[in-house]
Motif scaffolding. Sequence first.
Motif, PDB file in Angstrom:
ATOM      1  N   MET A   1     -17.849  -0.288  -8.304  1.00  0.00           N
ATOM      2  CA  MET A   1     -17.387  -1.849  -8.535  1.00  0.00           C
ATOM      3  C   MET A   1     -17.165  -2.201  -6.741  1.00  0.00           C
ATOM      4  N   HIS A   2     -16.702  -1.329  -5.688  1.00  0.00           N
ATOM      5  CA  HIS A   2     -17.350  -1.654  -4.532  1.00  0.00           C
ATOM      6  C   HIS A   2     -18.589  -1.554  -3.251  1.00  0.00           C
ATOM      7  N   SER A   3     -19.271  -0.930  -4.052  1.00  0.00           N
ATOM      8  CA  SER A   3     -20.305  -1.077  -3.908  1.00  0.00           C
ATOM      9  C   SER A   3     -21.316  -2.303  -3.724  1.00  0.00           C
ATOM     10  N   ASN A   4     -20.644  -3.717  -4.176  1.00  0.00           N
ATOM     11  CA  ASN A   4     -21.306  -5.269  -4.202  1.00  0.00           C
ATOM     12  C   ASN A   4     -19.970  -5.658  -3.501  1.00  0.00           C
ATOM     13  N   MET A   5     -19.291  -5.325  -3.521  1.00  0.00           N
ATOM     14  CA  MET A   5     -18.068  -6.599  -2.130  1.00  0.00           C
ATOM     15  C   MET A   5     -18.113  -6.453  -1.198  1.00  0.00           C
ATOM     16  N   THR A   6     -17.651  -7.851  -0.693  1.00  0.00           N
ATOM     17  CA  THR A   6     -17.954  -7.512   1.236  1.00  0.00           C
ATOM     18  C   THR A   6     -16.393  -8.431   1.649  1.00  0.00           C
ATOM     19  N   TRP A   7     -15.971  -8.020   3.283  1.00  0.00           N
ATOM     20  CA  TRP A   7     -15.312  -8.343   3.341  1.00  0.00           C
ATOM     21  C   TRP A   7     -14.896  -9.778   4.020  1.00  0.00           C
ATOM     22  N   LEU A   8     -14.229 -10.527   3.965  1.00  0.00           N
ATOM     23  CA  LEU A   8     -13.767 -11.973   4.775  1.00  0.00           C
ATOM     24  C   LEU A   8     -12.468 -11.650   5.240  1.00  0.00           C
ATOM     25  N   ASN A   9     -12.614 -11.590   6.769  1.00  0.00           N
ATOM     26  CA  ASN A   9     -11.930 -10.592   8.009  1.00  0.00           C
ATOM     27  C   ASN A   9     -11.236  -9.161   7.458  1.00  0.00           C
ATOM     28  N   GLU A  10     -12.355  -8.340   7.703  1.00  0.00           N
ATOM     29  CA  GLU A  10     -12.422  -6.859   7.053  1.00  0.00           C
ATOM     30  C   GLU A  10     -10.972  -6.344   8.573  1.00  0.00           C
ATOM     31  N   PRO A  11     -10.478  -5.959   7.680  1.00  0.00           N
ATOM     32  CA  PRO A  11      -8.839  -5.119   8.043  1.00  0.00           C
ATOM     33  C   PRO A  11      -9.498  -3.953   8.994  1.00  0.00           C
ATOM     34  N   PRO A  12      -8.143  -3.563   9.877  1.00  0.00           N
ATOM     35  CA  PRO A  12      -8.468  -2.651  10.874  1.00  0.00           C
ATOM     36  C   PRO A  12      -8.615  -1.440  10.534  1.00  0.00           C
TER      37      PRO A  12
ATOM     38  N   ARG B   1      -4.062 -21.758   8.278  1.00  0.00           N
ATOM     39  CA  ARG B   1      -5.125 -20.233   8.474  1.00  0.00           C
ATOM     40  C   ARG B   1      -6.111 -19.694   7.537  1.00  0.00           C
ATOM     41  N   ASP B   2      -6.940 -19.180   7.862  1.00  0.00           N
ATOM     42  CA  ASP B   2      -7.986 -18.327   6.706  1.00  0.00           C
ATOM     43  C   ASP B   2      -8.705 -17.066   7.759  1.00  0.00           C
ATOM     44  N   SER B   3      -7.105 -16.793   8.211  1.00  0.00           N
ATOM     45  CA  SER B   3      -7.318 -15.001   8.708  1.00  0.00           C
ATOM     46  C   SER B   3      -7.208 -14.027   7.835  1.00  0.00           C
ATOM     47  N   GLY B   4      -6.660 -14.273   6.714  1.00  0.00           N
ATOM     48  CA  GLY B   4      -6.007 -12.935   5.790  1.00  0.00           C
ATOM     49  C   GLY B   4      -7.093 -11.739   5.644  1.00  0.00           C
ATOM     50  N   HIS B   5      -7.312 -10.909   5.158  1.00  0.00           N
ATOM     51  CA  HIS B   5      -7.749 -10.124   4.589  1.00  0.00           C
ATOM     52  C   HIS B   5      -8.097 -10.137   3.152  1.00  0.00           C
ATOM     53  N   PHE B   6      -9.618 -10.169   2.859  1.00  0.00           N
ATOM     54  CA  PHE B   6     -10.179 -10.348   0.628  1.00  0.00           C
ATOM     55  C   PHE B   6     -11.285 -10.028   0.834  1.00  0.00           C
ATOM     56  N   PHE B   7     -11.513  -8.870   0.057  1.00  0.00           N
ATOM     57  CA  PHE B   7     -12.456  -8.286  -0.358  1.00  0.00           C
ATOM     58  C   PHE B   7     -12.564  -8.301  -2.013  1.00  0.00           C
ATOM     59  N   SER B   8     -14.166  -9.525  -1.891  1.00  0.00           N
ATOM     60  CA  SER B   8     -14.071 -10.056  -3.088  1.00  0.00           C
ATOM     61  C   SER B   8     -16.003  -9.879  -3.463  1.00  0.00           C
ATOM     62  N   THR B   9     -16.160 -10.178  -4.698  1.00  0.00           N
ATOM     63  CA  THR B   9     -17.231  -9.739  -5.450  1.00  0.00           C
ATOM     64  C   THR B   9     -17.426 -11.211  -6.044  1.00  0.00           C
ATOM     65  N   LEU B  10     -18.949 -11.768  -6.286  1.00  0.00           N
ATOM     66  CA  LEU B  10     -18.919 -12.693  -7.260  1.00  0.00           C
ATOM     67  C   LEU B  10     -19.391 -12.946  -8.369  1.00  0.00           C
TER      68      LEU B  10
ATOM     69  N   SER C   1     -20.424 -20.213  -9.924  1.00  0.00           N
ATOM     70  CA  SER C   1     -20.240 -19.175  -9.238  1.00  0.00           C
ATOM     71  C   SER C   1     -19.103 -19.150  -8.528  1.00  0.00           C
ATOM     72  N   VAL C   2     -18.289 -17.854  -8.221  1.00  0.00           N
ATOM     73  CA  VAL C   2     -16.985 -18.150  -7.133  1.00  0.00           C
ATOM     74  C   VAL C   2     -16.427 -16.684  -6.869  1.00  0.00           C
ATOM     75  N   LYS C   3     -15.988 -16.122  -5.501  1.00  0.00           N
ATOM     76  CA  LYS C   3     -15.631 -14.780  -5.299  1.00  0.00           C
ATOM     77  C   LYS C   3     -14.597 -14.504  -5.727  1.00  0.00           C
ATOM     78  N   VAL C   4     -14.450 -13.331  -6.226  1.00  0.00           N
ATOM     79  CA  VAL C   4     -13.011 -13.353  -6.486  1.00  0.00           C
ATOM     80  C   VAL C   4     -12.697 -11.604  -5.962  1.00  0.00           C
ATOM     81  N   GLY C   5     -11.413 -11.132  -5.981  1.00  0.00           N
ATOM     82  CA  GLY C   5     -11.324  -9.854  -5.203  1.00  0.00           C
ATOM     83  C   GLY C   5      -9.830  -9.981  -4.484  1.00  0.00           C
ATOM     84  N   ILE C   6      -9.703  -9.188  -4.060  1.00  0.00           N
ATOM     85  CA  ILE C   6      -8.206  -8.561  -3.621  1.00  0.00           C
ATOM     86  C   ILE C   6      -8.187  -8.497  -2.373  1.00  0.00           C
TER      87      ILE C   6
END
Length: 192
Positions: free
Chosen positions: A1-12, A41-50, A157-162
């Motif tokens: 599942m991780h291979s098709n996921m992308t970060w918004l605001n990748e954590p350190p 604020r739009d700086s949280g970490h979000f790892f998502s897929t479509l 279609s929407v993005k969903v993730g952790i």
Amino acid sequence: MHSNMTWLNEPPQWSAKGDTIKVKTGKSTDFWRKTFYGFVRDSGHFFSTLASGDFSAQVSISGEYEYLYDQAGLMLRVDEHNWLKAGVEYTDGAMHFSVVITREDYSDWSVIRIDDAARNDLEIRLTRHAEALRVQYRVAEGQWQLARLGYLPMPESVKVGIMCCTPERQGFEVEFKGFGVGAAIPRALHEE
């Protein structure tokens, strides 16, 4: 599942192994828009897929929630002005199950106080039924509890993730296990 996921605001710092994703948050991260506090604020970490159409997304989370607003859970995102986040949040000196729905640039927030045992064994399920979003949680494989039934206008279609955030600090360590997206659970609200 991780291979098709992308970060918004990748954590350190983060890692993925098998079905487990570990994250260490960056400084002063959050998702919020305007209501009551007046800031954006739009700086949280979000790892998502479509994801398209109706679906259910689910994950188990554990973390050492210690500081005000430490949070981790699931997120569904249309764009920066329209989204939902749900999960554990530390506020008023206690653990809470928290849901924020943001529509057209304004966020709302609901909380349910939960037992401290949830810091190590809480599951979240987010289900899309057309424009309706159902948020549920359970502790230690107990019964699913309905936390929120909300409305959000969404495209096919929407993005969903952790997601995770630490508005008041950095370095919160959280572990996500078994994230997955599948067919939507049945529409019945009250399960046996």
